[in-house]
Structure formats: C-alpha cells, structure tokens
Design a protein around this motif. Structure first.
Motif, mmCIF file in Angstrom:
data_model
loop_
_atom_site.group_PDB
_atom_site.id
_atom_site.type_symbol
_atom_site.label_atom_id
_atom_site.label_comp_id
_atom_site.label_asym_id
_atom_site.label_seq_id
_atom_site.Cartn_x
_atom_site.Cartn_y
_atom_site.Cartn_z
ATOM 1 N N ARG A 122 0.864 -1.185 0.000
ATOM 2 C CA ARG A 122 0.000 0.000 0.000
ATOM 3 C C ARG A 122 0.891 1.223 0.000
ATOM 4 N NH1 ARG A 122 -1.356 -4.142 2.641
ATOM 5 N NH2 ARG A 122 -0.028 -3.472 4.366
ATOM 6 N N MET A 123 1.007 1.810 -1.196
ATOM 7 C CA MET A 123 1.911 2.942 -1.406
ATOM 8 C C MET A 123 1.278 4.228 -0.878
ATOM 9 S SD MET A 123 4.685 4.101 -3.114
ATOM 10 C CE MET A 123 5.191 5.805 -3.359
ATOM 11 N N GLY A 124 2.041 4.975 -0.092
ATOM 12 C CA GLY A 124 1.535 6.239 0.431
ATOM 13 C C GLY A 124 2.371 7.416 -0.048
ATOM 14 N N CYS A 125 1.906 8.087 -1.090
ATOM 15 C CA CYS A 125 2.573 9.308 -1.524
ATOM 16 C C CYS A 125 1.602 10.447 -1.237
ATOM 17 C CB CYS A 125 2.914 9.239 -3.009
ATOM 18 S SG CYS A 125 3.466 10.814 -3.684
ATOM 19 N N ALA A 126 2.024 11.393 -0.402
ATOM 20 C CA ALA A 126 1.114 12.471 0.000
ATOM 21 C C ALA A 126 1.228 13.683 -0.918
ATOM 22 C CB ALA A 126 1.378 12.860 1.451
ATOM 23 N N GLY A 127 1.772 13.478 -2.106
ATOM 24 C CA GLY A 127 1.893 14.588 -3.061
ATOM 25 C C GLY A 127 0.570 14.865 -3.755
ATOM 26 N N TRP A 187 0.786 10.293 10.213
ATOM 27 C CA TRP A 187 1.056 9.021 10.895
ATOM 28 C C TRP A 187 -0.227 8.294 11.257
ATOM 29 C CZ3 TRP A 187 4.987 9.710 8.460
ATOM 30 C CH2 TRP A 187 5.752 10.867 8.544
ATOM 31 N N SER A 188 -1.294 9.044 11.502
ATOM 32 C CA SER A 188 -2.576 8.358 11.735
ATOM 33 C C SER A 188 -3.049 7.747 10.409
ATOM 34 C CB SER A 188 -3.622 9.304 12.324
ATOM 35 O OG SER A 188 -3.957 10.319 11.406
ATOM 36 N N THR A 189 -2.742 8.411 9.300
ATOM 37 C CA THR A 189 -3.088 7.872 7.979
ATOM 38 C C THR A 189 -2.314 6.580 7.715
ATOM 39 O OG1 THR A 189 -3.564 10.088 7.153
ATOM 40 C CG2 THR A 189 -3.113 8.409 5.502
ATOM 41 N N VAL A 190 -1.034 6.584 8.033
ATOM 42 C CA VAL A 190 -0.207 5.384 7.842
ATOM 43 C C VAL A 190 -0.770 4.236 8.677
ATOM 44 C CG1 VAL A 190 2.069 4.355 8.310
ATOM 45 C CG2 VAL A 190 1.920 6.631 7.250
ATOM 46 N N GLU A 191 -1.111 4.544 9.933
ATOM 47 C CA GLU A 191 -1.615 3.502 10.831
ATOM 48 C C GLU A 191 -2.957 2.952 10.338
ATOM 49 O OE1 GLU A 191 -1.678 3.564 15.491
ATOM 50 O OE2 GLU A 191 -3.591 4.381 14.807
ATOM 51 N N ARG A 192 -3.859 3.857 9.963
ATOM 52 C CA ARG A 192 -5.204 3.459 9.546
ATOM 53 C C ARG A 192 -5.164 2.513 8.344
ATOM 54 N NH1 ARG A 192 -7.555 7.786 11.005
ATOM 55 N NH2 ARG A 192 -6.834 9.115 9.308
ATOM 56 N N HIS A 193 -4.280 2.798 7.407
ATOM 57 C CA HIS A 193 -4.274 2.011 6.157
ATOM 58 C C HIS A 193 -3.101 1.048 6.060
ATOM 59 C CE1 HIS A 193 -7.451 4.721 4.999
ATOM 60 N NE2 HIS A 193 -6.660 5.753 5.177
ATOM 61 N N LYS A 194 -2.301 0.970 7.112
ATOM 62 C CA LYS A 194 -1.133 0.087 7.126
ATOM 63 C C LYS A 194 -0.274 0.297 5.875
ATOM 64 C CE LYS A 194 -2.649 -3.136 10.501
ATOM 65 N NZ LYS A 194 -3.171 -1.933 11.191
ATOM 66 N N LEU A 195 0.079 1.537 5.631
ATOM 67 C CA LEU A 195 0.859 1.865 4.434
ATOM 68 C C LEU A 195 2.265 1.300 4.563
ATOM 69 C CD1 LEU A 195 -0.363 5.548 3.935
ATOM 70 C CD2 LEU A 195 -1.265 3.429 2.909
ATOM 71 N N THR A 196 2.820 0.880 3.431
ATOM 72 C CA THR A 196 4.125 0.233 3.445
ATOM 73 C C THR A 196 5.248 1.152 2.957
ATOM 74 O OG1 THR A 196 3.387 -0.748 1.357
ATOM 75 C CG2 THR A 196 3.344 -2.158 3.312
ATOM 76 N N GLN A 197 4.894 2.163 2.139
ATOM 77 C CA GLN A 197 5.860 3.154 1.683
ATOM 78 C C GLN A 197 5.290 4.530 2.011
ATOM 79 O OE1 GLN A 197 5.106 0.492 -0.135
ATOM 80 N NE2 GLN A 197 7.080 -0.432 -0.640
ATOM 81 N N TRP A 198 6.156 5.476 2.267
ATOM 82 C CA TRP A 198 5.706 6.844 2.511
ATOM 83 C C TRP A 198 6.624 7.779 1.728
ATOM 84 C CZ3 TRP A 198 1.343 8.741 3.915
ATOM 85 C CH2 TRP A 198 1.239 10.093 4.258
ATOM 86 N N TYR A 199 6.020 8.713 0.959
ATOM 87 C CA TYR A 199 6.822 9.512 0.024
ATOM 88 C C TYR A 199 6.340 10.952 0.062
ATOM 89 C CZ TYR A 199 9.343 10.098 -4.500
ATOM 90 O OH TYR A 199 10.201 10.456 -5.506
ATOM 91 N N VAL A 200 7.186 11.860 0.534
ATOM 92 C CA VAL A 200 6.822 13.278 0.626
ATOM 93 C C VAL A 200 8.041 14.157 0.315
ATOM 94 C CG1 VAL A 200 4.897 13.107 2.255
ATOM 95 C CG2 VAL A 200 7.238 13.241 3.122
ATOM 96 N N ALA A 201 7.813 15.461 0.302
ATOM 97 C CA ALA A 201 8.896 16.408 0.047
ATOM 98 C C ALA A 201 9.528 16.842 1.367
ATOM 99 C CB ALA A 201 8.335 17.621 -0.689
ATOM 100 N N THR A 248 3.321 2.992 13.223
ATOM 101 C CA THR A 248 3.731 3.108 11.818
ATOM 102 C C THR A 248 4.612 1.919 11.419
ATOM 103 O OG1 THR A 248 5.570 4.512 12.523
ATOM 104 C CG2 THR A 248 3.595 5.637 11.752
ATOM 105 N N SER A 249 4.462 0.806 12.138
ATOM 106 C CA SER A 249 5.372 -0.321 11.912
ATOM 107 C C SER A 249 5.143 -1.021 10.569
ATOM 108 C CB SER A 249 5.254 -1.331 13.058
ATOM 109 O OG SER A 249 3.909 -1.779 13.132
ATOM 110 N N SER A 250 4.032 -0.667 9.869
ATOM 111 C CA SER A 250 3.819 -1.257 8.541
ATOM 112 C C SER A 250 4.811 -0.694 7.511
ATOM 113 C CB SER A 250 2.392 -0.975 8.068
ATOM 114 O OG SER A 250 2.141 0.426 8.110
ATOM 115 N N LEU A 251 5.419 0.452 7.811
ATOM 116 C CA LEU A 251 6.304 1.116 6.843
ATOM 117 C C LEU A 251 7.619 0.369 6.652
ATOM 118 C CD1 LEU A 251 5.912 4.843 7.978
ATOM 119 C CD2 LEU A 251 5.091 3.843 5.818
ATOM 120 N N ARG A 252 8.075 0.313 5.397
ATOM 121 C CA ARG A 252 9.408 -0.233 5.113
ATOM 122 C C ARG A 252 10.327 0.809 4.473
ATOM 123 N NH1 ARG A 252 6.482 -4.011 2.227
ATOM 124 N NH2 ARG A 252 7.794 -3.709 0.385
ATOM 125 N N VAL A 253 9.726 1.673 3.617
ATOM 126 C CA VAL A 253 10.550 2.624 2.875
ATOM 127 C C VAL A 253 9.977 4.030 3.038
ATOM 128 C CG1 VAL A 253 11.421 3.277 0.587
ATOM 129 C CG2 VAL A 253 11.155 0.850 1.173
#
Ligand code: ATP
Ligand code: MG
Length: 660
Positions: A311-316, A354-368, A387-392
């Motif tokens: 589950r890719m999380g790019c907040a752009g 971080w609440s967004t990451v937790e809610r959706h168990k995002l695996t990547q997070w990408y921002v500026a 946020t333990s679902s995150l890897r990258v």
C-alpha cells in the motif's frame, strides 16, 4: 574545477535495515544484494536493448509486440522506445488487475476529514473509469485530443486521468492551486477540448471554489467545448453555464460499466505536464506511453521495493509529476494499492500523516522535505501512531538536509526503514538517481547512485567535457536516452532541443549542479538557473517577476528565493517603482494580490523591498548580489565591476535593512 570536499556527515553511511532479510513476514526484496544491482546496472548501460526489451515484455501487456527497442538518439532528439509496439495503457494499469484480483484495493482515499475516506477495489475503479470514458467520448473526446484536469485530490481525479487515456486521449493535469490565468495559459497551449473540475475543493477544512476559477479561465479558452464538474460538496454550489457545463454525477453513471480500450502505439503521447518554465511561458513536457509506464513500474519496484500486495503512500498532488508517477501510474502498473490524500500534514493536527499510515497500514511513505521540516519542527510527540507497517520512506523535490534525513530515519522510521532520497525531474519521468532501498547503503544528503539505464555524466560547465572518475563536481547530465525521458515540449520541439540538448552537446542537461564523491555517490548541489521552491511548489523567478510587472506602478522587479525554515524557500521581491508612485501599505497589498491572482497564493512574496536593481551593462540583473545582501553577506559581494552603476549596491543594502 574544485575538488569535492566531504564533511563528517557526508561520510556517514547507513545500511539498509537487516529485517528486510530476517523477517519472513515481509515480502522478499525485489533486489537482494548490492552486487545484483551492480550487475543489472552494468547490463542496462552496456546492452540497453536487451535489458529494457526483456523488462518491457515481462511487465507490459502488449497488443502488438515490438521489433526494435531503442531507435534514434539524444543528439538528434528523435529517440523512440519500442516504436512499432502497440498497447492499451489503461488495460495495463487497470483491466489486467481487475481481472486477476478484482477485490484487491486500488485506491485508498484519505479524505480531508479523517474517517470520511474509503477504499476502492480494482473492479470498482474499472467500472468508474469506463463510465467516465463513455461520458468523455459522448462529449467528443477521442484519440489524441487533450483534456485538462483541474481537481482536488479525490478518487475522481484518478478516474478522470485513466478515462482520458482509455480513449487514447491525452491529459494535462493543472495543479488546483493555480489561478484562472495560469489555468487558461495551460489549457490554451495544450488546446484542450474539455476541462474536468469539481465544484469546490477542501484542504485542511478550507473550502476553495474551484469551479469559479474555471469560470474565469474558460471564456478565454476558445478550444474548450465542455466543462465536466464533479460534485465534491454535499450540496452543489456551482453555477452552471448552459450548453457548456455538465455535472459529472448527472452524466457519468449513465454509461456502461465496461467499454473497450483504445490501443495506441508505444510512442503515442500519454500526457502533457507543464513545468514552471524558466522563461515564464510554461513548457508542456510530453511523455509517451510505453517508455513512461516502464520507467514508472521499474522505479516503484526497485527503488521503493513495491510489491503488488503493498500500500503505497505518496502524500503529493497529481498536479505535479510526483503524483503522476508515484500516486497513479507506478503503483497501478504494479497492481498495488495507492493512497489519494486530500488533506495536509497539519490537519486536524500534526499527527495526520502518521494516523493515515496507521489506519491504512501503508508500506511506503513519500513526501517532500518541506513536509518533513514542518513535522520535525512541530516535535517528536506527534509521531506516536503505530507506523510499523512502513518499510521505505522517500523524499523528493529538493535536497533533504542531513538533519531532516536523520529525523525521518530515526523518529519516523524508528531506525528500521530505508530512507530513499530520490532525484528526478518532470522531464525524466521517473527517478534517475536514487537508492535501491533494499540494498543501497545511503549517505544522508546524497541521492546515492544512478538508476538502471541512466548513463550519468558530471560535465565541466566551462568546457562541456565529461569529468570522468570520482571526486568531481560540475553539472549533471545523461549520455543516453532512457525509456521514461520526455520526448518533446508540446508544440515546441525547438524549445526542447534548446533547453535540454543544446547547452552541452551530446548530453541531456538537467539544469542542476552535482558532485560525485570518492565512492561514486551523487550529491545534488541545486540548480544552475533560477527557480524558487515554496513548500514543494517550484516556480521560476521570472514568472513571479512577470506577474509583478503587470502592475501599473512597477518599473522593474527581481525575485529571489531565500531560505525559509518552514516552506523551504520564500519569495522576496525587489521592486523599482515607476516615477510618481509611492510606497504605501495599499500598494504593497495590491502587489501581493497581483501575484496571488495571476499565479496562486503559494507564490505570494513574503517580503517586498523597494529599491533600484543591480544591473549589468548588458541589462541583466545580478541576482547573486540580491541574495548576498539578503543573507547579510554584504562584505562578500565579489566582483561588481560589471554593474552599470556600482553605487546601486548601497541603495539595496539600505532598502533591505529598512524592510527587515
Ligand atoms: P522548471 O523546469 O520549469 O524550472 P522544475 O524543475 O522546478 O520546473 P520539477 O521537474 O518538478 O520542476 O523539479 C525537478 C527539480 O527539482 C530538479 O531539477 C532539482 O533541481 C530538484 N530536485 C528534485 N528532486 C531532488 C532531490 N532529491 N535532491 C535535490 N534536488 C531535487
Ligand atoms: Mg526543471
């Protein structure tokens, strides 16, 4: 050329987290050793035809196979990839996953108000896209036609993009913070038939009347026949122009939930995207179908180690290239789930990411980096969600300072995620310098090593010769075409050649300075021309100057970006008034309003400084002097002998002190 000097922090090396290999509950890394990366990289440079040909057959579903891989050259500005191949881009990002895994999530919509979002499956997304494509076709949109998209970050923006390409039409997404004039410029340059928008947009609970802005733009856009309006608000608020405007909700649901794809050739344009454009006139960068999709897929898979189950999380925002490649095309090519984030990092408070990451168990997070700086300043106490679902963790858009990199790594990533500083541009389509998260040791502040197929060169800016080996500094360039490189500028192939290929013959010129250190790592030193970056919005100084100059009182304007703790850079504008005009609060307000309405609120000058400007005898403004004075380095102005009137420097120093 000066030798590269490395500081203590530049020598720091961080290894990829060992849990990638030890924790069997994690997906198996797509690349498992640095040697594997090196071997693949070597093969991609030595034998690009085999490397990309094999990969293209593996990851793209072709309607007709290709007989050549790379054709043409950078020098001739005529390169093409897989030229005689045919494919359906929408099939590749949507249908094939809807067939294989219909119930897998495609879009994770995180609405402005937390908990008002929803998940959309591939099956549902396919039906939505087909219905929207049917509606667009009924409005006369067909293969090669351009469609402008001016929308907030809601699932419908992705539906609109994919519906456009399903018809073989070409989208141009315009960032929904741009003013009516900027929108009209882009719509006219592209010659769009239809504009897709929404009645309003919500960000951080603020309501922005998007349709009103479109209403100001479209009367000046002769090519536009229809405006399709998505109803984002609970009760429709926009006024509709008869015969031109149609509510999305009235027309789209009437069309069938499946329509066939239009097959296009590999080099058919997929989309146009306007960069700020250093001469003021926006440049419509053209990306074509197969090469772009391949680059998006490959960088997601290897740089971010994305898997179809991720589950890719790019907040752009899809208004920029990052949103195109890492919210829409890359993750969907892979069949992964992707986040559509409508809100801000600060709404309702600084825990939102971080609440967004937790809610959706995002695996990547990408921002500026601007977002990272904001959150670091807000404090560690806001990083309290699971946020333990995150890897990258990825960073993009500007250099990330080592102290922000380390905060991202330690506080957000709990020292168990890879941090990827990714360097690329609208024109490169996908990452060109970035770590392979699972194997590349990183150095905070360096984008690390070139991606597959990127034959990088550091070029001496004076001689135009490549500087071979390590420990060199110059301008960053690329020697060979790569699949996701922009092919041209819309209606401006000469401009494409002049901007990217002529400055250093034989190379694609990025416009950025860079160093390669003793380990071969790339350090981006910033751009050679003049652009300001405000909270990740990149604008050419000349565009803001041009806006200021439209005010009757302004004789001349020079804009410089100054460091700003929160927004990365802030706009400071030097203004020379015409005779007969006086500085007063009223005028200052008018000038700021001029920029806000012509470009957008994000471009507003933070400070206006009224003084004469330092001009060379040939009439060029010496911005270096303005920057030095703003930085309080009046004693380091360097050679001012080429100034038409060196005395002007004193006026500027006084004016800056007055403005403080
Ligand atoms: P224009 O070409 O019209 O001036 P732009 O270059 O500002 O527009 P983008 O294509 O979005 O718009 O930005 C690319 C630029 O952003 C790069 O050329 C570089 O200057 C900067 N950049 C992007 N990523 C990084 C990074 N990881 N490190 C340092 N700089 C970066
Ligand atoms: Mg650029």
């Amino acid at each position: 050329m000066t030798k590269v000097t490395t500081t203590a922090v530049e020598q720091m090396i961080i290894q990829p987290p060992s849990r990638f290999y030890e924790d069997s509950s994690l997906p198996k890394p797509n690349i498992s050793s640095l040697d594997e990366y090196k071997a693949m990289y070597e093969q991609s440079i030595k034998n690009p035809n085999k490397f990309w040909g094999d990969m293209a057959r593996e990851v793209i579903d072709w309607d007709r196979d290709f007989s050549t891989v790379l054709q043409g050259s950078l020098q001739a500005a005529d390169f093409a990839w897989f030229a005689d191949g045919m494919l359906s881009p929408c099939y590749n990002v949507l249908d094939r996953h809807a067939i294989a895994r219909p119930d897998a999530t495609a879009i994770i919509y995180e609405a402005d108000e937390p908990n008002q979002g929803r998940h959309i499956t591939y099956r549902q997304l396919l039906a939505d896209v087909c219905q929207c494509a049917g509606a667009l076709a009924s409005l006369g949109v067909g293969k090669g036609d351009r469609v402008a998209i001016y929308m907030p970050m809601i699932p419908a923006v992705v539906v609109a993009m994919l519906a456009t390409i399903r018809l073989g039409a070409v989208h141009t997404v315009v960032f929904a913070g741009f003013s009516a004039e900027s929108l009209a410029d882009r719509v006219n340059d592209a010659g769009c038939k239809v504009v897709i928008t929404s009645d309003v947009s919500y960000r951080g609970s603020k309501v922005i009347p998007l349709k009103n802005i479109v209403d100001k733009a479209v009367p000046n856009c002769p090519s536009v026949t229809n405006v399709l309006v998505f109803q984002r608000s609970a009760a429709p608020t926009a006024s509709m122009v008869d015969g031109r405007d149609i509510w999305w909700q009235d027309i789209v649901p009437k069309f069938p939930r499946y329509i066939p794809n239009v097959s296009v050739s590999a080099e058919h344009p997929l989309f146009l995207l306007y960069t700020s454009g250093s001469t003021g006139k926006p440049k419509g960068v053209v990306h074509t179908t197969a090469g772009y999709l391949l680059g998006a897929h490959a960088t997601c898979k290897y740089v971010f180690d994305l898997h179809p189950t991720d589950r890719m999380g790019c907040a752009g925002d899809v208004g920029w290239i990052t949103g195109h490649t890492y919210i829409v095309y890359g993750p969907l090519m892979m069949g992964a789930a992707t986040l559509v984030f409508e809100s801000t990092p600060a709404y309702p408070d600084f825990t939102r990411y971080w609440s967004t990451v937790e809610r959706h168990k995002l695996t990547q997070w990408y921002v500026a980096p601007t977002a990272i700086r904001l959150l670091q300043r807000a404090g560690e106490s806001f990083v309290k969600h699971d946020t333990s679902s995150l890897r990258v963790l990825g960073s993009v858009g500007e250099p990330i300072a080592p102290e922000n990199f380390m905060w991202y790594h330690d506080v957000v990533g709990k020292k168990s995620c890879a941090v990827a500083d990714t360097y690329w541009q609208t024109e490169t389509g996908s990452h060109i310098v970035a770590p392979i998260s699972t194997v590349t040791p990183t150095k905070p502040g360096s984008a690390t090593l070139p991606f597959f197929g990127i034959d990088l060169a550091i070029v001496d800016p004076l001689t135009g010769k490549e500087l071979e080996g390590n420990d060199v500094e110059g301008v960053l360039a690329v020697k060979q075409p790569w699949p996701s490189a922009a092919r041209t500028v819309w209606r401006g192939h000469d401009r494409y050649i002049d901007t990217y290929l002529k400055p250093y013959p034989g190379f694609y010129f990025t416009g950025d300075g860079a160093a390669r250190d003793s380990d071969g790592y790339i350090w981006i030193r910033g751009r050679v021309d003049d652009v300001v970056n405000i909270s990740g919005h990149r604008l050419s100084t000349s565009e803001i100057e041009a806006a200021l100059m439209t005010h009757a009182a302004v004789a001349e304007a020079a804009v410089v970006g100054v460091p700003d703790e929160l927004t990365g850079q802030a706009v400071n504008a030097f203004i020379l008034l015409k005779d007969g005009f006086e500085v007063n609060a009223e005028l200052e307000k008018e000038l700021i309003l001029t920029v806000r309405t012509q470009i957008g609120p994000f471009a507003s000058p933070k400070k206006l400084i009224f003084s004469d400007l330092p001009k060379t005898r040939s009439g060029k403004i010496m911005r270096r002097i303005l920057r030095k004075v703003l930085a309080g380095e009046e004693d380091q102005l360097g050679d001012v002998s080429t100034l038409a009137d060196p005395k002007v420097v004193h006026d500027i120093i006084h004016a800056v002190h007055r403005a403080h």
